[in-house]
Motif scaffolding. Sequence first.
Motif, PDB file in Angstrom:
ATOM      1  N   ALA A 122       0.831  -1.207   0.000  1.00 10.11           N
ATOM      2  CA  ALA A 122       0.000   0.000   0.000  1.00 10.11           C
ATOM      3  C   ALA A 122       0.861   1.251   0.000  1.00 10.11           C
ATOM      4  O   ALA A 122       0.637   2.196  -0.764  1.00 10.11           O
ATOM      5  N   ALA A 123       1.883   1.282   0.877  1.00  9.39           N
ATOM      6  CA  ALA A 123       2.743   2.462   0.951  1.00  9.39           C
ATOM      7  C   ALA A 123       3.520   2.668  -0.345  1.00  9.39           C
ATOM      8  O   ALA A 123       3.649   3.806  -0.836  1.00  9.39           O
ATOM      9  N   ILE A 124       4.033   1.583  -0.930  1.00  7.06           N
ATOM     10  CA  ILE A 124       4.812   1.703  -2.162  1.00  7.06           C
ATOM     11  C   ILE A 124       3.923   2.161  -3.316  1.00  7.06           C
ATOM     12  O   ILE A 124       4.298   3.036  -4.111  1.00  7.06           O
ATOM     13  N   LEU A 125       2.723   1.590  -3.404  1.00  5.53           N
ATOM     14  CA  LEU A 125       1.798   1.996  -4.466  1.00  5.53           C
ATOM     15  C   LEU A 125       1.423   3.469  -4.337  1.00  5.53           C
ATOM     16  O   LEU A 125       1.319   4.194  -5.328  1.00  5.53           O
ATOM     17  N   ALA A 163      -1.331   7.232 -12.187  1.00  5.26           N
ATOM     18  CA  ALA A 163      -1.445   7.607 -10.777  1.00  5.26           C
ATOM     19  C   ALA A 163      -2.812   7.223 -10.228  1.00  5.26           C
ATOM     20  O   ALA A 163      -2.928   6.658  -9.123  1.00  5.26           O
ATOM     21  N   THR A 164      -3.855   7.519 -10.993  1.00  5.89           N
ATOM     22  CA  THR A 164      -5.214   7.175 -10.554  1.00  5.89           C
ATOM     23  C   THR A 164      -5.352   5.677 -10.362  1.00  5.89           C
ATOM     24  O   THR A 164      -5.971   5.209  -9.399  1.00  5.89           O
ATOM     25  N   ARG A 212      -5.966   1.028  -6.760  1.00  2.00           N
ATOM     26  CA  ARG A 212      -5.555  -0.292  -6.270  1.00  2.00           C
ATOM     27  C   ARG A 212      -5.393  -0.293  -4.760  1.00  2.00           C
ATOM     28  O   ARG A 212      -5.790  -1.246  -4.078  1.00  2.00           O
ATOM     29  N   VAL A 213      -4.812   0.780  -4.228  1.00  2.00           N
ATOM     30  CA  VAL A 213      -4.653   0.858  -2.777  1.00  2.00           C
ATOM     31  C   VAL A 213      -6.023   0.894  -2.103  1.00  2.00           C
ATOM     32  O   VAL A 213      -6.298   0.152  -1.160  1.00  2.00           O
ATOM     33  N   ALA A 245      -8.986  -0.037  -3.190  1.00  3.73           N
ATOM     34  CA  ALA A 245      -9.872  -1.181  -3.412  1.00  3.73           C
ATOM     35  C   ALA A 245      -9.446  -2.407  -2.620  1.00  3.73           C
ATOM     36  O   ALA A 245     -10.284  -3.112  -2.066  1.00  3.73           O
ATOM     37  N   ALA A 246      -8.130  -2.669  -2.564  1.00  2.00           N
ATOM     38  CA  ALA A 246      -7.687  -3.948  -2.022  1.00  2.00           C
ATOM     39  C   ALA A 246      -7.022  -3.857  -0.665  1.00  2.00           C
ATOM     40  O   ALA A 246      -6.899  -4.860   0.025  1.00  2.00           O
ATOM     41  N   MET A 247      -6.561  -2.678  -0.261  1.00  2.00           N
ATOM     42  CA  MET A 247      -5.699  -2.613   0.916  1.00  2.00           C
ATOM     43  C   MET A 247      -6.159  -1.633   1.972  1.00  2.00           C
ATOM     44  O   MET A 247      -5.447  -1.357   2.917  1.00  2.00           O
ATOM     45  N   ASP A 248      -7.347  -1.094   1.821  1.00  2.00           N
ATOM     46  CA  ASP A 248      -7.801  -0.056   2.739  1.00  2.00           C
ATOM     47  C   ASP A 248      -7.813  -0.536   4.179  1.00  2.00           C
ATOM     48  O   ASP A 248      -7.613   0.232   5.105  1.00  2.00           O
ATOM     49  N   HIS A 249      -8.053  -1.844   4.390  1.00  2.00           N
ATOM     50  CA  HIS A 249      -8.169  -2.362   5.751  1.00  2.00           C
ATOM     51  C   HIS A 249      -6.818  -2.579   6.420  1.00  2.00           C
ATOM     52  O   HIS A 249      -6.771  -2.842   7.618  1.00  2.00           O
ATOM     53  N   VAL A 250      -5.710  -2.470   5.672  1.00  2.00           N
ATOM     54  CA  VAL A 250      -4.411  -2.730   6.285  1.00  2.00           C
ATOM     55  C   VAL A 250      -3.556  -1.477   6.427  1.00  2.00           C
ATOM     56  O   VAL A 250      -2.452  -1.550   6.945  1.00  2.00           O
ATOM     57  N   ILE A 251      -4.041  -0.332   5.957  1.00  2.00           N
ATOM     58  CA  ILE A 251      -3.221   0.874   6.030  1.00  2.00           C
ATOM     59  C   ILE A 251      -3.761   1.782   7.114  1.00  2.00           C
ATOM     60  O   ILE A 251      -4.955   1.793   7.396  1.00  2.00           O
ATOM     61  N   ASP A 252      -2.848   2.516   7.722  1.00  2.00           N
ATOM     62  CA  ASP A 252      -3.290   3.387   8.809  1.00  2.00           C
ATOM     63  C   ASP A 252      -3.919   4.659   8.247  1.00  2.00           C
ATOM     64  O   ASP A 252      -3.907   4.916   7.046  1.00  2.00           O
TER      65      ASP A 252
END
Length: 883
Positions: A573-576, A592-593, A598-599, A601-608
């Motif tokens: 998530a951070a790299i994307l 960029a969009t 991608r962040v 849609a798939a990773m919202d639950h793991v990022i602060d």
Amino acid sequence: MGASQTLYSLAPAPTAAMTDLHALPPRLHPLARPLLGRASERAACAQAWRDGARILLLVGPPGAGTSALALRAALDLAPIEALCWADLSSDGWAAELRLPTDAQVVVLDGADDPDAALRGALPLTPPACRIILTSRRVTTPPPGLCTLPVHPLSLSPQGDGLSPAAALLVAEAQRRCPTAPPLPPTAAEALARGVDGLPLALVELGARLSVMGPGPLLERLRAGRLDALSAARIAQALDRSRRTLSPHARSSLDALSVFEGPFVADAAMAVIGEVTEAVGLGALEELLEGSLLARRGDADGASLLALLRPLRCVLETPPEARERHARWFADQARRWVSEARGARAADARAWAGRARADLCAALDTALSRSHDATLQAAAAELVEALQVMVPGWLPGSDLLARASRALADAPPALRARVDLALGDRLLVAGRLDQAEALYDSALQAAPDAGLVGRARTGRAAALAMRGHTAEALAEYSRAIEALSTPVTLIWRGRALAWKGLALLDAGDVEAGAALVRRGLTDLERADDQVGVAVHEANLGLAFFRQGAFEPARRLLERALRRAEATGDLRFQAAILSNLGGVDQCLGRYEAATDAYRRVSAAMDHVIDARLRYAVQLGHATALHAQGRPEAARAHYEQARRVAWALADPHRESECEGFLAALAVATGLPAEGASRLERARALAPSPPARLEVTLALLDALVRLAGWRDLLQAGELTAAAGSIREARGQLRASARQVGPAVMSAWRAARLLEHACAQAEAALEAAGAGPLEIPDATDALIVEPGAVGIWLPAGAYVDLRRSRLKRRLLLALVEAHLARPGTTLDLDALWQAGWGDEVALGAARRNRVYVAVSSLRTAGLEALLQTTPEGYRLAPELAVVLRRAP
């Protein structure tokens, strides 16, 4: 059924109107109350009848609303005069009645033993009569029986924006107190989640809302408690189920209330205590059959079990169960921390994400039992697991103080490990003072070179974050020296990489990049794939900060591939997100969009929340730059909500500023001005980064008037407006680069708007707009209609003839001989000509006019001498002549 378990007819007496339901338990009054959130269950009941079922068994946990659903399903099937009801959960219904021959539906409510209830009821019911039975457990299906599980209400929002659970809570609160202000949707959803959507708990909370308010109720739920009345009602419902359990199942239920979230059977067996596997499994099966435990999917091939939170709130957890819980999670944490740096990094973090609440609870237990050496060691395992695997976890001040007290007598190595893990987490969160204190404590306690090196690495990182580069580099060197053994290969690799990044930030690109690559070699040798991905990404970001976008992009893409191979969503998530920023700098807005999508849609639950804010703002500005205002507005609003949740007025101010720019772009200059005013009010003393961003957005809002000026034929005024915006761009270029992404994004939006305005101005016949190259000189436009300050800003002087005259006089004198001073008479002659004024009035008017020049941007350039006023002698001045 027994003589005391009686059937009651709901048919009215021949001479009485059916005005009440005296034969029903009070909890089911009145029938007119709508049954919210059970549309799918009612449809399933109707389908069962259509499929030929004669008996419908509704099975659910205490408080799930099986009785209310049974009554509503019966009323969907037949009129009330044709229904009969038996409350099998109570011993107070004594007189036995015969069933009328025309009874169409019989409801048997609260059967402890559904088999016995059916054996007693079936001989009494007419052949065409249908039976609805509610129970906590299933039964061996006789012919014509259909079983329907009844779960708590859904917590997923529906078409009206509220989840069924929250809708029931809101409806109950309004029914109890119609004059109360409406409950905010966010509070309703939070309360509904706090009781896992259990209908009985929602009804009880709704009754309490008008008295206690949502805030206190939420605080109690977060602390694992209910208000006294709600707890009493739920305990009463639970007791009816507990009385049917075996003694061992009852004690197991109390022990399992220690779990904060879903758990596997092995964890449950460990917490239940010293029993044989057969006895423990039998207790779990009994609790599952009684609907007191629920299955919650699978994890790593094992079924997850869970206890509803309202039930947990009314159970008493034995102290020995808490200690067993802490030891089991500490053992698991030790295993998963080692996996988190290897090939199973994704599995480790997935486990930690599921177990986060229990890891925190286990740590709390370990720190409160400091007399136990095994629990002291468990505290270290738990802290390291939370630090390594749980994004966003932060130790509070209370936890830091308790850890210090609990580990005061612990072995030095144990204390140093805890201090280092806590310090690393606080460092990531930017709480540098607390992090440095913990690193100092670890350095004093560390018994070996490896722990010393780790403590010095942390101290160096804190120094680098404070901008003390020289001290940080020296501390990194000491850390690397201490970490010279092969055992500490991972930590030496990290120290080398971080030192290289400090050199890169200091401008030593060659030496810094070489050190980062040495660190990456060590991390590769140690098989720390996550570490390699992180530091490759960090190296890419270092190049990015220096404006080397293409090399930055290549490194970030390689880091992303590594992170994908490890399965670590957090770093992906951070790299994307950073890749999206690089693509924006390169003008690749579609790419960029896509990265931001991608962040999200798939990773919202793991990022602060902070990274979530950056992703939403980046997504919004990329869409803004593509001319997609509605989509951009949605993401700006999401970013603003995250900023509000973070209680961060600076981020909220930033969002308001960008929304102001979006309003201007969509032809709403008044809204843009008001939003910008709100942005300034939210951050009255903004940091330098935000000040530059707001200045650029302010210039963008003020530029909006160029269209009106152009339509009015005021080409010179329109040109001045564009020059002023270009001046702000020039000034900001000296203050910020791509490293301050929000300011860079604002600059790109302003640059696009300037280019659009210049093209329109040239098409209107004004000719190309000349913008001088950036320089350290003061550039004066022909006739002093405007000036370009050495800082880069443009000052429009068209509206002040007096300022223009005085400035031209000072400039001409300076060009003739730098340092020339104009006295009071010379300035009066330049500004007012032959106008007559008294001496005091003349001095005052000259003084005010010079002060206005200073406030226009010449503060540091216009000097006062005993003889009068002059431009600074060392100042380079360029006077542009009219063509």
